[in-house]
Design an enzyme around this catalytic site. Structure first.
Site, mmCIF file in Angstrom:
data_model
loop_
_atom_site.group_PDB
_atom_site.id
_atom_site.type_symbol
_atom_site.label_atom_id
_atom_site.label_comp_id
_atom_site.label_asym_id
_atom_site.label_seq_id
_atom_site.Cartn_x
_atom_site.Cartn_y
_atom_site.Cartn_z
ATOM 1 N N HIS A 1 0.837 -1.221 0.000
ATOM 2 C CA HIS A 1 0.000 0.000 0.000
ATOM 3 C C HIS A 1 0.862 1.257 0.000
ATOM 4 C CE1 HIS A 1 -3.197 -2.474 2.366
ATOM 5 N NE2 HIS A 1 -3.532 -2.474 1.086
ATOM 6 N N ARG B 1 -7.715 -11.745 6.084
ATOM 7 C CA ARG B 1 -6.341 -12.090 6.494
ATOM 8 C C ARG B 1 -6.214 -11.965 8.005
ATOM 9 N NH1 ARG B 1 -3.995 -8.064 2.381
ATOM 10 N NH2 ARG B 1 -4.189 -9.168 0.413
#
Ligand code: ADP
Length: 395
Positions: A180, A241
């Protein structure tokens, strides 16, 4: 100047066309199910209804050709000739230790990206296929790669190394990379702009909270730590996740279920989904919590607690914090998440004004006017960063 931005996945291709004279989006779209039955292209010219084309799209080359055809379409197209396309920018997931910033694509860069494939076996091959498909269709148009990992390359070794035998770093490149990066870079720069201060005077914690989530510590414009690692699995509790777990949990489950299944369990069946037993989408989990569902409430608390812990850790790592930024799907839209994360941070100098917090998807300061630490919601725009880098580096 028109720039095409491409984000290629293993079976998808997202794109946006920018007019970089005023940084406006002329068109955007998505090709789905490439190489799978039911493939389709959804193309939207800004200001018009989306057009969906259902047709066989066996590979990325066909997908690229279809996208270029849409750009030239007399009704929903945005150019009369592909010569108008000045450059193409690509989102590339992993650049390993090869690149600490965006680069113009050359044969040497392609070789480096191929070397990084073992580090991101699901993503980099797709990104490379996207670049090759554009090269085949538009051989004269310059291309630029913008990497999710690049912004985090400034982390010091004591933050990026794992305390495992050295050879796994030197031979296998096992270390924290972080992801990211394009988003953390964009929102931290925008935060400095909003505060009217140079990056060199700021310690910023950026919270990118989406399906995948990560926090970054940005000291004087440089990332000094981030919560994702060798892969996007560790750190925060995410949609599916697991985030941080005792590494022995991994070996324990692997002994029971086998390595491949364990990988799937930790990446696709954990996080909000695993705990709530309802969904990996925060909206569903929030609905469940509001209806009194105990598992949804626990999942929500675990997510927000994990963000809070990283904020505390990164304030300590930087010796203070001037601003906390929320971004991405959850950060921009979930007022409850922002409230639960920031409650109890008064000791850091955070003073919230929750009457400013009830909104979605806008750029706003949500801390009290006299808060020492500013808390700001900044919608991210990774595509715009890619377009800007492409404009800067392609020529
Ligand atoms: P990705 O990582 O796939 O880019 P996004 O940044 O789009 O993900 O974020 C998706 C997440 O944002 C989902 O968990 C979704 O539930 C959440 N989200 C989107 N809108 C809202 C909302 N209004 N309230 C709460 N969560 C939201």
């Amino acid at each position: 100047m028109k720039i095409l931005v491409i984000n290629c996945g293993s079976s998808s291709l997202k794109y946006q066309v920018f007019d970089m004279d005023n940084e406006s989006v002329l068109a955007k779209g998505l090709v789905e199910r490439i190489g799978i039955e039911g493939s389709r292209l959804k193309h939207t010219k800004t200001g018009m209804e989306a057009v969906v084309t259902e047709t066989s799209i066996p590979d990325h080359k066909v997908a690229v050709d279809l996208v270029l055809k849409s750009l030239l379409d007399p009704k929903v197209g945005v150019m009369t000739s592909l010569d108008e396309l000045a450059a193409v920018g690509h989102r590339v997931v992993h650049a390993g230790e090869e690149f600490a910033c965006s680069v113009k694509i050359t044969p040497a860069v392609m070789d480096a990206l191929k070397r990084c494939c073992p580090l991101a076996p699901l993503h980099n091959p797709a990104n490379i296929i996207g670049i090759e498909a554009i090269t085949a269709a538009l051989p004269k148009v310059p291309q630029v790669g913008v990497f999710d990992t690049a912004f985090h390359q400034t982390m010091p070794d004591y933050a990026f190394r794992y305390a495992i035998p050295e050879k796994y770093y030197t031979e296998d490149h096992v270390r924290r990379y972080g992801f990211h990066g394009t988003s953390h870079r964009f929102v931290s720069a925008r935060c400095a702009e909003l505060l009217g201060k140079p990056m060199s005077e700021l310690k910023i914690i950026t919270c990118h909270l989406g399906n995948g989530s990560s926090v970054a510590a940005i000291d004087q414009g440089k990332c000094v730590d981030t919560s994702m690692g060798f892969t996007p699995l560790p750190g925060l509790v995410m949609g599916t996740r697991c985030g941080d777990v005792d590494p022995s949990v991994v070996t324990f489950i692997a002994q029971k279920e086998g390595v491949e299944k364990t990988d799937k369990i930790l990446n696709k069946e954990s996080g909000l989904l695993g705990v709530s037993c309802v969904s990996g989408d925060l909206r569903d989990v929030e609905d469940g919590m509001n209806k009194g569902d105990a598992k949804c409430t626990l999942a929500f608390k675990m997510l927000t607690y994990s963000v809070k812990k990283y904020i505390g850790a990164y304030a300590a790592a930087m010796g203070g914090v001037d601003a906390i930024v929320f971004t991405a799907g959850i950060g921009e839209n979930s007022a409850t998440t922002r409230k639960m994360v920031t409650e109890g941070l008064e000791f850091l100098g955070v003073k919230m004004d929750y009457s400013k917090n009830n909104f979605r998807g806008e750029e706003r300061v949500i801390s009290a006017d006299d808060s020492k630490v500013k808390v700001i919601v900044i919608p991210t725009n990774e595509e715009l960063v890619i377009a800007r880098d492409t404009k800067e580096l392609a020529f």
